[in-house]
Design an enzyme around this catalytic site. Sequence first.
Site, mmCIF file in Angstrom:
data_model
loop_
_atom_site.group_PDB
_atom_site.id
_atom_site.type_symbol
_atom_site.label_atom_id
_atom_site.label_comp_id
_atom_site.label_asym_id
_atom_site.label_seq_id
_atom_site.Cartn_x
_atom_site.Cartn_y
_atom_site.Cartn_z
ATOM 1 C CB SER A 1 20.005 -15.207 -33.939
ATOM 2 O OG SER A 1 19.949 -13.968 -33.301
ATOM 3 C CG ASP B 1 27.360 -11.629 -32.505
ATOM 4 O OD1 ASP B 1 26.679 -10.594 -32.555
ATOM 5 O OD2 ASP B 1 26.884 -12.771 -32.577
ATOM 6 C CG HIS C 1 24.135 -11.764 -34.790
ATOM 7 N ND1 HIS C 1 24.398 -12.307 -33.552
ATOM 8 C CD2 HIS C 1 22.812 -12.023 -35.027
ATOM 9 C CE1 HIS C 1 23.294 -12.853 -33.053
ATOM 10 N NE2 HIS C 1 22.323 -12.702 -33.936
HETATM 11 C C1 MLT Z 1 17.427 -12.719 -28.858
HETATM 12 O O1 MLT Z 1 16.663 -11.813 -28.634
HETATM 13 O O2 MLT Z 1 17.114 -13.912 -28.823
HETATM 14 C C2 MLT Z 1 18.827 -12.339 -29.181
HETATM 15 O O3 MLT Z 1 19.050 -11.024 -28.811
HETATM 16 C C3 MLT Z 1 19.146 -12.527 -30.618
HETATM 17 C C4 MLT Z 1 18.210 -11.797 -31.520
HETATM 18 O O4 MLT Z 1 17.176 -12.340 -31.856
HETATM 19 O O5 MLT Z 1 18.506 -10.679 -31.912
#
Ligand code: MLT
Length: 217
Positions: free
Chosen positions: A110, A160, A191
Amino acid sequence: MTSTGTLSFVHEFAPATAADQPILLLLHGTGGDERDLLPIGRTLAPSAALLSPRGRVLEGGAPRFFRRLAEGVFDLEDLAVRTEELADFVTRAAAHYGFNPARVIAVGYSNGANIAASVLLRRPTVLMAAMLFRPMVPFEPALTPDLQHVRVFIASGRRDPIVPPGQPERLRQLLASAGAAVTIHWHAGGHELGDDEVQAARHWLDAASASFAPVQA
Ligand code: MLT
């Protein structure tokens, strides 16, 4: 053991337990820390060295690797600075711990996958390979980096709610047009990370390892 020492990130480091092993750079998601991905690192490469920093940005107390303005909307100036900072940390950690800086493989989830992708695009010599779980396109580079000889595994969720469906494919195009060999694994879920894709990543790493450049001290 978690430490900071003379290095800029709070981090965990575990040395390799066999010869000729890569170094996995473990990059957690929003709200995680340096311990989160240690078990996945061990599953992916049981004898590898593990280097796991904690993101230095806080969002309501939750560690991240760079700032965002809203969900999925990144602060690109901060991303650029934090990407350089992380790349420099890896180089300094190699000198500090005595590992080969040419053998680093990022494993990011992520937010951690997004900064790993940013390192690939902005500092293309830092990573030998990357395993990106739920990445987005961190930014559109003005210049195409040279990523020949870099291998990338992307794992994305078909359902996701955070990563729009076109993002993994656009990232694949960006990396492939820079010369990287890219594999996308589509997971049926969202996710959250599934065991099946960690196993798929492990198989990919086992197969890719044969093609990595020979170890040089
Ligand atoms: C981010 O902010 O890098 C992406 O949206 C993934 C997350 O951290 O939720």
